[in-house]
Design a protein around this motif. Sequence first.
Motif, short mmCIF file in Angstrom:
data_model
loop_
_atom_site.label_atom_id
_atom_site.label_comp_id
_atom_site.label_asym_id
_atom_site.label_seq_id
_atom_site.Cartn_x
_atom_site.Cartn_y
_atom_site.Cartn_z
N ARG A 77 0.83 -1.21 0.00
CA ARG A 77 0.00 0.00 0.00
C ARG A 77 0.87 1.26 0.00
O ARG A 77 0.64 2.18 -0.80
N ARG A 78 1.87 1.32 0.88
CA ARG A 78 2.69 2.51 1.01
C ARG A 78 3.58 2.75 -0.21
O ARG A 78 3.94 3.89 -0.51
N ALA A 79 3.93 1.70 -0.93
CA ALA A 79 4.82 1.85 -2.09
C ALA A 79 4.05 2.04 -3.39
O ALA A 79 4.42 2.88 -4.23
N LEU A 80 2.97 1.30 -3.57
CA LEU A 80 2.29 1.28 -4.86
C LEU A 80 1.48 2.55 -5.12
O LEU A 80 1.44 3.04 -6.26
N ARG A 81 0.82 3.06 -4.10
CA ARG A 81 -0.05 4.21 -4.34
C ARG A 81 0.72 5.45 -4.80
O ARG A 81 0.32 6.09 -5.79
N PRO A 82 1.80 5.84 -4.14
CA PRO A 82 2.56 7.00 -4.66
C PRO A 82 3.14 6.76 -6.05
O PRO A 82 3.10 7.66 -6.91
N ALA A 83 3.66 5.55 -6.30
CA ALA A 83 4.21 5.26 -7.62
C ALA A 83 3.14 5.34 -8.69
O ALA A 83 3.37 5.85 -9.80
#
Length: 412
Positions: A77-83
Amino acid sequence: MPSPYRALFAAPGSKGFSAAGFLGRIPVSMMGIGVITMISQLTGRYGLAGALSATVALSAAVAGPQVSRLADQYGQRRALRPATLISLTAAALLLCAAHYGWPDWVLFVACAGIGCVPSVGAMVRARWAALYRGTPQLHTAYSFESVVDEVCFIFGPIISIGLSTAWFPEAGPLLAACFLAVGVFWLTAQRATEPEPHPRERKGGGSAMRAPGLQVLVATFVATGAIFGAVDVVTVAFADEQGHKAAASIVLAVYAAGSCVAGMVFGLLHFAGAPERRWLLGVCAMAVSMIPLLLVGNLPFLAVALFLAGLSIAPTMITTMSLIEEHVPRAQLTEGMTWVSTGLTAGVALGSSTAGWVIDAAGARAGYGVPAVAGAVAVAVGFLGFRRLKRPAPGRGGSVEQHSERKERHVA
């Protein structure tokens, strides 16, 4: 659906993350060809269209493993959403720049940003691994995901090209961006099945590519990607020479269908023995299947040859995922899977560009020599690195081959 596949979805949350992963993966097959179709329609510049599509692919090859490393470390969640937000913003910039005729450098900047798209396929496979690690069901799950990949590549380009030509030029990339947004945000909303993050320890830092076995798999898949990239380009050129260019999409769909069928059947089987031997056999089969393409004389024969060639793809990919689990520590599993995809992407770019040069110089039939040579290189790398594949890494996730026979007997 056969019972082993139905049994996969008995696990709570499996239907949800699998469906979200399907939507999030379609843009991989839609965006590149959508950019080519959009730019060629708006400007008539095929050279620019090809360069922009290559920029998307190369950017994804660079950024993908980094995003996956962050997902392993901090959670999906923390990595995919900003990317994904970066990729969607870049896609919006590309659509505006193309529509309003902005300078070329803006198009290239936008395409580089689109490459931040996460490897949704690796994220979904990591969730299956968290559910079924150390059991035969993981082999079936990887087989199912391989079939989903092929379905995406059968229908994705058709949808993208069809929308851009029948509706408006920007329709294909626009729909791809919508699929990405829905798929990723739906996937990351499902916290219950999200793999546990593994913050880096001082002694455990570094890239997953430090694993010798993964290096062999990635190097081999660069050559394998060259096979796929070359076959796509040469098949289009061959169909054009035969006077039926539109039939190229059907022939290539047959190629993917062969892989799809093989993946479904392979998932119903369970094997004993070392997976690295089956992997090497699969690489050899892919190489040998390129030889009949050198003898093609018409499109029906080519379709049959490509269908047979496709039968070796999915089983090899499925076995590769099992080997990644053996050779990459559990804390870097998603990154390891993404590195293989990166090697494949780099190979596709290399194979397509080389095949284009050969076609211009000697014609389409000679172009099929490129995938044949790439297959020979893949076999050579596989044999040279075979010993590394026989030495699993410490702290690995555990492959489908490692489940306890004692446990199976007890269950029986």
